[in-house]
Design a protein around this motif. Structure first.
Motif, PDB file in Angstrom:
ATOM      1  N   ASN A 294       5.617  -0.424   9.089  1.00 48.44           N
ATOM      2  CA  ASN A 294       5.930  -1.405   7.929  1.00 48.44           C
ATOM      3  C   ASN A 294       7.318  -2.255   8.239  1.00 48.44           C
ATOM      4  O   ASN A 294       7.451  -3.168   7.661  1.00 48.44           O
ATOM      5  CB  ASN A 294       6.054  -0.689   6.757  1.00 48.44           C
ATOM      6  CG  ASN A 294       7.211   0.567   6.616  1.00 48.44           C
ATOM      7  OD1 ASN A 294       7.550   1.096   7.656  1.00 48.44           O
ATOM      8  ND2 ASN A 294       8.018   0.335   5.471  1.00 48.44           N
TER       9      ASN A 294
ATOM     10  N   LEU B  30       6.121  -5.005  10.104  1.00 50.56           N
ATOM     11  CA  LEU B  30       5.429  -6.000   9.568  1.00 50.56           C
ATOM     12  C   LEU B  30       6.317  -6.622   8.332  1.00 50.56           C
ATOM     13  O   LEU B  30       6.192  -8.052   8.139  1.00 50.56           O
ATOM     14  CB  LEU B  30       4.421  -5.084   8.418  1.00 50.56           C
ATOM     15  CG  LEU B  30       3.483  -5.900   7.414  1.00 50.56           C
ATOM     16  CD1 LEU B  30       2.564  -6.930   8.051  1.00 50.56           C
ATOM     17  CD2 LEU B  30       2.662  -4.853   6.829  1.00 50.56           C
ATOM     18  N   SER B  31       7.299  -6.122   7.959  1.00 50.13           N
ATOM     19  CA  SER B  31       8.471  -6.910   7.058  1.00 50.13           C
ATOM     20  C   SER B  31       9.006  -7.700   7.877  1.00 50.13           C
ATOM     21  O   SER B  31       9.372  -9.167   7.676  1.00 50.13           O
ATOM     22  CB  SER B  31       9.574  -5.445   6.720  1.00 50.13           C
ATOM     23  OG  SER B  31      10.401  -6.536   5.825  1.00 50.13           O
TER      24      SER B  31
ATOM     25  N   SER C  31       7.632  -9.326   2.224  1.00 56.54           N
ATOM     26  CA  SER C  31       8.468  -8.771   3.414  1.00 56.54           C
ATOM     27  C   SER C  31       9.375  -7.698   2.855  1.00 56.54           C
ATOM     28  O   SER C  31       9.433  -6.614   3.322  1.00 56.54           O
ATOM     29  CB  SER C  31       9.485  -9.766   3.983  1.00 56.54           C
ATOM     30  OG  SER C  31      10.212  -9.125   4.763  1.00 56.54           O
TER      31      SER C  31
ATOM     32  N   VAL D   8       7.168  -4.313   1.475  1.00 57.34           N
ATOM     33  CA  VAL D   8       6.638  -3.368   2.233  1.00 57.34           C
ATOM     34  C   VAL D   8       7.834  -2.533   2.830  1.00 57.34           C
ATOM     35  O   VAL D   8       7.321  -1.295   3.398  1.00 57.34           O
ATOM     36  CB  VAL D   8       6.023  -3.939   3.613  1.00 57.34           C
ATOM     37  CG1 VAL D   8       4.607  -4.812   3.148  1.00 57.34           C
ATOM     38  CG2 VAL D   8       6.834  -4.758   4.461  1.00 57.34           C
TER      39      VAL D   8
ATOM     40  N   ASN E 228       9.020   1.856  -1.107  1.00 61.91           N
ATOM     41  CA  ASN E 228       8.037   3.187  -1.412  1.00 61.91           C
ATOM     42  C   ASN E 228       7.326   3.027  -2.927  1.00 61.91           C
ATOM     43  O   ASN E 228       7.974   3.911  -3.585  1.00 61.91           O
ATOM     44  CB  ASN E 228       8.916   4.398  -1.085  1.00 61.91           C
ATOM     45  CG  ASN E 228       8.065   5.490  -1.034  1.00 61.91           C
ATOM     46  OD1 ASN E 228       6.511   5.292  -0.734  1.00 61.91           O
ATOM     47  ND2 ASN E 228       8.309   6.564  -1.102  1.00 61.91           N
TER      48      ASN E 228
ATOM     49  N   SER F 211       3.357  -1.482  -2.895  1.00 66.86           N
ATOM     50  CA  SER F 211       3.602  -1.641  -1.615  1.00 66.86           C
ATOM     51  C   SER F 211       2.589  -0.887  -0.700  1.00 66.86           C
ATOM     52  O   SER F 211       1.880  -1.447   0.171  1.00 66.86           O
ATOM     53  CB  SER F 211       4.843  -0.993  -1.240  1.00 66.86           C
ATOM     54  OG  SER F 211       5.127  -0.917   0.276  1.00 66.86           O
ATOM     55  N   ASP F 212       2.249   0.341  -1.158  1.00 66.02           N
ATOM     56  CA  ASP F 212       0.947   1.118  -0.433  1.00 66.02           C
ATOM     57  C   ASP F 212      -0.391   0.263  -0.705  1.00 66.02           C
ATOM     58  O   ASP F 212      -0.999   0.137   0.319  1.00 66.02           O
ATOM     59  CB  ASP F 212       0.787   2.420  -1.212  1.00 66.02           C
ATOM     60  CG  ASP F 212       1.784   3.520  -0.664  1.00 66.02           C
ATOM     61  OD1 ASP F 212       1.956   4.657  -1.171  1.00 66.02           O
ATOM     62  OD2 ASP F 212       2.511   3.021   0.196  1.00 66.02           O
TER      63      ASP F 212
ATOM     64  N   GLU G  94      -0.200  -2.725   1.898  1.00 64.03           N
ATOM     65  CA  GLU G  94      -0.293  -2.206   3.263  1.00 64.03           C
ATOM     66  C   GLU G  94      -1.620  -1.879   3.605  1.00 64.03           C
ATOM     67  O   GLU G  94      -2.174  -1.922   4.551  1.00 64.03           O
ATOM     68  CB  GLU G  94       0.829  -1.272   3.481  1.00 64.03           C
ATOM     69  CG  GLU G  94       2.160  -1.577   3.572  1.00 64.03           C
ATOM     70  CD  GLU G  94       3.146  -0.496   3.609  1.00 64.03           C
ATOM     71  OE1 GLU G  94       4.478  -0.553   3.445  1.00 64.03           O
ATOM     72  OE2 GLU G  94       2.666   0.923   3.826  1.00 64.03           O
ATOM     73  N   ASP G  95      -2.143  -0.983   2.678  1.00 64.74           N
ATOM     74  CA  ASP G  95      -3.450  -0.434   2.974  1.00 64.74           C
ATOM     75  C   ASP G  95      -4.544  -1.584   2.907  1.00 64.74           C
ATOM     76  O   ASP G  95      -5.289  -1.635   4.184  1.00 64.74           O
ATOM     77  CB  ASP G  95      -3.821   0.367   1.562  1.00 64.74           C
ATOM     78  CG  ASP G  95      -3.158   1.724   1.709  1.00 64.74           C
ATOM     79  OD1 ASP G  95      -3.307   2.474   0.685  1.00 64.74           O
ATOM     80  OD2 ASP G  95      -2.569   2.083   2.593  1.00 64.74           O
TER      81      ASP G  95
ATOM     82  N   PHE H 218      -4.010  -4.823   3.693  1.00 61.35           N
ATOM     83  CA  PHE H 218      -3.431  -5.429   4.913  1.00 61.35           C
ATOM     84  C   PHE H 218      -4.095  -4.751   6.162  1.00 61.35           C
ATOM     85  O   PHE H 218      -4.818  -5.363   6.935  1.00 61.35           O
ATOM     86  CB  PHE H 218      -2.086  -5.731   5.107  1.00 61.35           C
ATOM     87  CG  PHE H 218      -1.523  -6.548   6.109  1.00 61.35           C
ATOM     88  CD1 PHE H 218      -1.185  -6.018   7.312  1.00 61.35           C
ATOM     89  CD2 PHE H 218      -1.521  -8.017   5.814  1.00 61.35           C
ATOM     90  CE1 PHE H 218      -0.758  -7.026   8.087  1.00 61.35           C
ATOM     91  CE2 PHE H 218      -0.777  -8.611   6.664  1.00 61.35           C
ATOM     92  CZ  PHE H 218      -0.498  -8.239   7.930  1.00 61.35           C
ATOM     93  N   LEU H 219      -4.014  -3.397   6.353  1.00 60.19           N
ATOM     94  CA  LEU H 219      -4.359  -2.801   7.711  1.00 60.19           C
ATOM     95  C   LEU H 219      -5.956  -2.770   7.808  1.00 60.19           C
ATOM     96  O   LEU H 219      -6.326  -2.940   8.613  1.00 60.19           O
ATOM     97  CB  LEU H 219      -3.921  -1.182   7.499  1.00 60.19           C
ATOM     98  CG  LEU H 219      -2.402  -1.254   8.095  1.00 60.19           C
ATOM     99  CD1 LEU H 219      -1.994   0.102   7.873  1.00 60.19           C
ATOM    100  CD2 LEU H 219      -2.431  -1.472   9.740  1.00 60.19           C
TER     101      LEU H 219
END
Lengths: 215, 240
Positions: free
Chosen positions: B179, B182-183, B210, B213, B216, B220-221, B224-225, B227-228
């Motif tokens: 992360n 990624l940020s 930016s 991510v 917490n 944010s999760d 990220e989830d 995105f991945l």
């Protein structure tokens, strides 16, 4: 695999899934006609099917029912009886909620959220959003849905996937379709991507995900 | 590739060549940058009591210059010397300030110094004043790394114990979390907007994502989830 696809003009676009699955040679496919017989006959037909065979239902549905044809349906209580300890894929609207109401009586199941395959199935807010170009995104979405589900099932039969692998394969294909839509400048395709995004968000796998799609 | 920024008031050309060479020989590429906090852009003029002028390091100006030069540069490690030519400012002050300003908080900060023992003694003294106060001690421990470096290395004039090896070893042993990368990547295009199909985030400037991510939170999760999920699936070739 056992396929249940009630006779309903509005879900006729799903017929090619049955045809292609029947056409592949690796897995035995049985089709059960739900709409021709009384409900008890239908339910009895499923109960007689070998427990190890996956049941694929394709049709209209909701949180409390699965359609047997036009204006008839089976209830959660009926479903709990016939799908008990079985492997089930319910390609119908809000089948994830239907499965949730079944108290985990099945071995493993895949369900979906809302699947708007016609403009009549859109709520007023979504209708306004998706009516662009005479609801072209809905027909693109239908085509995409068939392609994704069919390819995933065919692959699952060929490589002998378990339900977790099938679930990931469906999501993978949805993601690829979303990516293609994202790159498009066509508004209808972008709207299709949004519909696919919702499809993925609400896709559910519950139960023993190591169970094989085909035994 | 790992990216390291060395902050020192003496040039680090040879050191940078050596670190990058160590990395190249180990098939662990490292790219180093240098920043001098006592360069004229970072100094403010002050008039002393006797009327003479002096030039002092201004932390705001240091930060402004760092932002100008490195805001879009990914950095995994920021290594700073402890002593500068300005006796009023130390590397520790600089690290505290930069971390307080949340500059490159996704990077690791380390300090190297020939007087590493002096820094550790100061730290020890500080702890001694609060060791009997449970709340204060707990608060100190919990908050320590928010504003302080993760390591303090002794800098020796001997090659075999120089800060070069410490920097290299730190980079090798400490993996930058995904992360963080990624940020930093998102911040390379801060004003561009996220235009992919993800309704909750569509249209948001990348600098907002930016920062997101690094937090917490559920939001944010969620980002990220997805995105991945999309990224990994994008690289998979389907045969059927």
């Amino acid at each position: 695999m056992v396929i249940i696809h009630p006779n309903d003009p509005s879900t006729r676009f799903l017929t090619c899934i049955t045809e292609e699955l029947v056409g592949q040679k690796k897995t035995e496919i049985t089709c059960i006609q739900w709409d021709l017989f009384p409900i008890e006959v239908n339910l009895d037909a499923i109960q007689k099917v070998d427990q190890c065979r996956t049941v694929l239902y394709m049709g209209h549905g909701g949180p409390e029912e699965l359609n047997r044809g036009i204006d008839t349906s089976i209830t959660v209580a009926d479903a709990k009886r016939v799908f008990k300890n079985r492997k089930v894929i319910l390609l119908s609207c809000n089948s994830a909620d239907f499965l949730a109401n079944m108290d985990n009586c099945y071995d493993v199941a895949i369900g979906f959220g809302n699947i708007p395959t016609s403009m009549q199935e859109l709520n007023p807010a979504d209708d306004l959003k998706y009516k662009h170009d005479n609801y072209r995104c809905i027909s693109l979405y239908r085509e995409g849905l068939v392609r994704i589900i069919l390819s995933s099932l065919l692959e699952g039969c060929v490589v002998n996937s378990n339900f977790l692998e099938l679930y990931h394969a469906i999501k993978l294909r949805i993601n690829k379709a979303i990516c293609n839509c994202s790159l498009s400048t066509d508004k209808s395709e972008r709207l299709t991507g949004e519909l696919l995004f919702e499809l993925k968000k609400e896709l559910t796998l519950i139960g023993n995900c190591q169970s094989l799609l085909v035994e | 590739m790992r990216y390291c920024l060395i902050i020192d008031d003496t040039k680090q050309d040879d050191e940078i060549i050596e670190i990058e060479s160590l990395g190249k020989n180990a098939a662990f590429p490292i790219s180093c940058y240098y920043f001098n906090p006592t360069a004229k852009e970072c100094l403010r003029e002050e008039t002393k009591g006797d009327g003479t002028k002096e030039y002092l390091v201004d932390l705001d100006l240091v930060l402004a210059e760092l932002r100008k030069r490195f805001s879009k540069q990914q950095l995994d490690l920021i290594a700073t010397d402890y002593q500068f030519s300005d006796p009023l400012i130390t590397g520790m002050d600089l690290v505290n300030y930069l971390k307080e300003q949340s500059w490159k908080k996704e990077a690791a900060y380390i300090i190297y110094s020939g007087d590493a023992h002096e820094i550790k003694e100061k730290l020890q003294s500080r702890i001694k004043t609060i060791v009997d106060d449970r709340e204060a001690l707990n608060s100190f421990i919990e908050g320590y790394y928010d504003l302080n470096p993760v390591r303090i290395f002794k800098r020796s004039t001997k090659r075999e114990d120089s800060h070069i090896d410490h920097i290299y070893e730190f980079l090798k042993k400490n993996k930058t979390p995904l992360n963080f990368k990624l940020s930093q990547k998102l911040n390379q295009h801060p004003e561009r907007t996220f235009e992919n199909i993800f309704p909750r985030f569509e249209g948001k400037p990348l600098k907002v994502l930016s920062e997101l991510v690094m937090r917490n939170t559920e939001e944010s999760d969620s980002f990220e989830d997805e995105f991945l999920d999309r990224c990994v699936d994008h690289f998979i070739e389907l045969k059927l």
